[in-house]
Structure formats: C-alpha cells, structure tokens
Design a protein around this motif. Structure first.
Motif, PDB file in Angstrom:
ATOM      1  N   UNK A 272       5.737   0.410 -17.731  1.00  0.00           N
ATOM      2  CA  UNK A 272       6.833   1.299 -18.116  1.00  0.00           C
ATOM      3  C   UNK A 272       7.045   2.340 -17.022  1.00  0.00           C
ATOM      4  N   UNK A 273       8.281   2.471 -16.586  1.00  0.00           N
ATOM      5  CA  UNK A 273       8.610   3.431 -15.540  1.00  0.00           C
ATOM      6  C   UNK A 273       8.283   2.950 -14.141  1.00  0.00           C
ATOM      7  N   UNK A 274       7.831   1.714 -13.997  1.00  0.00           N
ATOM      8  CA  UNK A 274       7.490   1.159 -12.682  1.00  0.00           C
ATOM      9  C   UNK A 274       8.540   0.133 -12.257  1.00  0.00           C
ATOM     10  N   UNK A 275       8.542  -0.157 -10.974  1.00  0.00           N
ATOM     11  CA  UNK A 275       9.475  -1.128 -10.406  1.00  0.00           C
ATOM     12  C   UNK A 275       8.684  -2.373 -10.000  1.00  0.00           C
ATOM     13  N   UNK A 276       9.036  -3.562 -10.507  1.00  0.00           N
ATOM     14  CA  UNK A 276       8.329  -4.764 -10.044  1.00  0.00           C
ATOM     15  C   UNK A 276       8.836  -5.139  -8.652  1.00  0.00           C
ATOM     16  N   UNK A 277       7.996  -4.956  -7.652  1.00  0.00           N
ATOM     17  CA  UNK A 277       8.392  -5.296  -6.282  1.00  0.00           C
ATOM     18  C   UNK A 277       7.850  -6.678  -5.965  1.00  0.00           C
TER      19      UNK A 277
ATOM     20  N   UNK B 184       0.821  -1.213   0.000  1.00  0.00           N
ATOM     21  CA  UNK B 184       0.000   0.000   0.000  1.00  0.00           C
ATOM     22  C   UNK B 184       0.857   1.266   0.000  1.00  0.00           C
ATOM     23  N   UNK B 185       1.938   1.257   0.759  1.00  0.00           N
ATOM     24  CA  UNK B 185       2.786   2.449   0.882  1.00  0.00           C
ATOM     25  C   UNK B 185       3.628   2.714  -0.364  1.00  0.00           C
ATOM     26  N   UNK B 186       3.833   1.702  -1.180  1.00  0.00           N
ATOM     27  CA  UNK B 186       4.700   1.853  -2.355  1.00  0.00           C
ATOM     28  C   UNK B 186       3.933   1.778  -3.684  1.00  0.00           C
ATOM     29  N   UNK B 187       2.622   1.782  -3.625  1.00  0.00           N
ATOM     30  CA  UNK B 187       1.772   1.597  -4.809  1.00  0.00           C
ATOM     31  C   UNK B 187       2.164   2.490  -5.994  1.00  0.00           C
TER      32      UNK B 187
ATOM     33  N   UNK C 273       5.475 -13.253  -4.248  1.00  0.00           N
ATOM     34  CA  UNK C 273       4.273 -12.440  -4.428  1.00  0.00           C
ATOM     35  C   UNK C 273       4.687 -11.098  -5.014  1.00  0.00           C
ATOM     36  N   UNK C 274       4.176 -10.796  -6.191  1.00  0.00           N
ATOM     37  CA  UNK C 274       4.421  -9.481  -6.788  1.00  0.00           C
ATOM     38  C   UNK C 274       3.326  -8.548  -6.311  1.00  0.00           C
ATOM     39  N   UNK C 275       3.737  -7.399  -5.808  1.00  0.00           N
ATOM     40  CA  UNK C 275       2.760  -6.443  -5.321  1.00  0.00           C
ATOM     41  C   UNK C 275       1.738  -6.150  -6.411  1.00  0.00           C
ATOM     42  N   UNK C 276       0.468  -6.194  -6.043  1.00  0.00           N
ATOM     43  CA  UNK C 276      -0.618  -5.945  -6.977  1.00  0.00           C
ATOM     44  C   UNK C 276      -1.262  -7.207  -7.522  1.00  0.00           C
TER      45      UNK C 276
ATOM     46  N   UNK D 103       4.891   3.365  -7.022  1.00  0.00           N
ATOM     47  CA  UNK D 103       6.130   2.938  -7.679  1.00  0.00           C
ATOM     48  C   UNK D 103       5.986   1.652  -8.492  1.00  0.00           C
ATOM     49  N   UNK D 104       4.953   0.843  -8.209  1.00  0.00           N
ATOM     50  CA  UNK D 104       4.834  -0.434  -8.899  1.00  0.00           C
ATOM     51  C   UNK D 104       3.542  -0.619  -9.683  1.00  0.00           C
ATOM     52  N   UNK D 105       2.524   0.186  -9.402  1.00  0.00           N
ATOM     53  CA  UNK D 105       1.228  -0.045 -10.051  1.00  0.00           C
ATOM     54  C   UNK D 105       1.270   0.351 -11.526  1.00  0.00           C
ATOM     55  N   UNK D 106       0.878  -0.566 -12.369  1.00  0.00           N
ATOM     56  CA  UNK D 106       0.862  -0.312 -13.805  1.00  0.00           C
ATOM     57  C   UNK D 106      -0.383   0.453 -14.232  1.00  0.00           C
ATOM     58  N   UNK D 107      -0.406   0.795 -15.512  1.00  0.00           N
ATOM     59  CA  UNK D 107      -1.556   1.471 -16.101  1.00  0.00           C
ATOM     60  C   UNK D 107      -2.209   0.528 -17.103  1.00  0.00           C
ATOM     61  N   UNK D 108      -3.536   0.384 -16.975  1.00  0.00           N
ATOM     62  CA  UNK D 108      -4.274  -0.534 -17.836  1.00  0.00           C
ATOM     63  C   UNK D 108      -4.357   0.014 -19.251  1.00  0.00           C
ATOM     64  N   UNK D 109      -3.970  -0.796 -20.207  1.00  0.00           N
ATOM     65  CA  UNK D 109      -4.064  -0.445 -21.631  1.00  0.00           C
ATOM     66  C   UNK D 109      -5.231  -1.254 -22.192  1.00  0.00           C
ATOM     67  N   UNK D 110      -6.414  -0.670 -22.075  1.00  0.00           N
ATOM     68  CA  UNK D 110      -7.642  -1.368 -22.452  1.00  0.00           C
ATOM     69  C   UNK D 110      -7.587  -1.871 -23.896  1.00  0.00           C
ATOM     70  N   UNK D 111      -7.098  -1.027 -24.816  1.00  0.00           N
ATOM     71  CA  UNK D 111      -7.083  -1.409 -26.227  1.00  0.00           C
ATOM     72  C   UNK D 111      -6.164  -2.597 -26.508  1.00  0.00           C
ATOM     73  N   UNK D 112      -5.167  -2.805 -25.646  1.00  0.00           N
ATOM     74  CA  UNK D 112      -4.220  -3.904 -25.839  1.00  0.00           C
ATOM     75  C   UNK D 112      -4.461  -5.074 -24.895  1.00  0.00           C
ATOM     76  N   UNK D 113      -5.224  -4.854 -23.827  1.00  0.00           N
ATOM     77  CA  UNK D 113      -5.560  -5.929 -22.902  1.00  0.00           C
ATOM     78  C   UNK D 113      -4.494  -6.297 -21.897  1.00  0.00           C
ATOM     79  N   UNK D 114      -3.666  -5.344 -21.499  1.00  0.00           N
ATOM     80  CA  UNK D 114      -2.653  -5.630 -20.477  1.00  0.00           C
ATOM     81  C   UNK D 114      -2.280  -4.364 -19.725  1.00  0.00           C
ATOM     82  N   UNK D 115      -1.613  -4.546 -18.593  1.00  0.00           N
ATOM     83  CA  UNK D 115      -1.089  -3.422 -17.824  1.00  0.00           C
ATOM     84  C   UNK D 115       0.298  -3.073 -18.350  1.00  0.00           C
TER      85      UNK D 115
END
Length: 109
Positions: free
Chosen positions: A26-31, A6-9, A50-53, A11-23
């Motif tokens: 880019x620019x995020x850190x996989x924690x 929750x405290x690092x969201x 466990x990957x955050x998210x 830095x790791x939360x992706x952005x949904x690309x609806x047209x492509x069907x994935x998060x």
C-alpha cells in the motif's frame, strides 16, 4: 538494474505483515524492469520481467501482482461465516411475497 533498485527502494519496498504472511505494498509503486534481449527471448507474456525486490524474473502480470496477499485474502474470505443478505431474505420468502419499498426499508434498518 540493481543500482536503480537500490536507489529507489523507499518507493517500492513493501512492509511485512507477519500476522497475515505477506508484504503490503500500500502506497508503494511496483517497479518492473526488463531488457530487449529478455523480451526477444521470452516474449511479452514470458518470464522476462524483474520486479524490484524479487530474486527471479516472471511474466508481467505475476511481476505486478502480490500472490501471497491474494492467497491470504482468499483464506480470510473462506473463513468468514456466510451471512444471508437482506435481498436474499426477501427473495427467499417465495413468489407470493413481493419486495415493496417498505419491506426493503425495514430490512435495511
């Protein structure tokens, strides 16, 4: 681990690309997190990470990957028409035609 996620969201939360069907991450850190107990139980290649998210544990390489993006990119590559490259055109002319610097320059223009 939930509190750390929750405290690092930001830095790791992706952005949904609806047209492509994935998060997009880019620019995020996989924690990725685990415990010694999970490592003892599943080993370093088992579902101990466990990957955050995400809502499940998985092997490390799966946890740091983005399988939906990989699948979307593969679908895009399959949909693209195959274009012969300049090199293939030169090679396809047969052994009696040699690729000279002038030929390659003409093909690259």
């Amino acid at each position: 681990m939930e509190k750390a996620a929750d405290l690092t969201r930001a830095h790791w939360q992706g952005r949904w690309r609806r047209e492509d069907g994935y998060h997009s991450y880019d620019g995020c850190i996989p924690i990725v997190a685990t415990t010694l107990e999970l490592l003892r139980e599943h080993g370093p290649t088992g579902p101990a990470f466990w990957r955050f998210g995400r809502d499940h544990r998985e092997p490390l390489l799966d946890a740091i990957g983005n399988p939906r993006r990989d699948a979307a990119l593969a679908r895009g590559r399959q949909a693209e028409p195959r274009q012969p490259t300049a090199r293939a055109s030169v090679i396809g002319r047969g052994a009696h035609h040699q690729a000279t610097p002038a030929t390659l320059t003409a093909l690259s223009v």
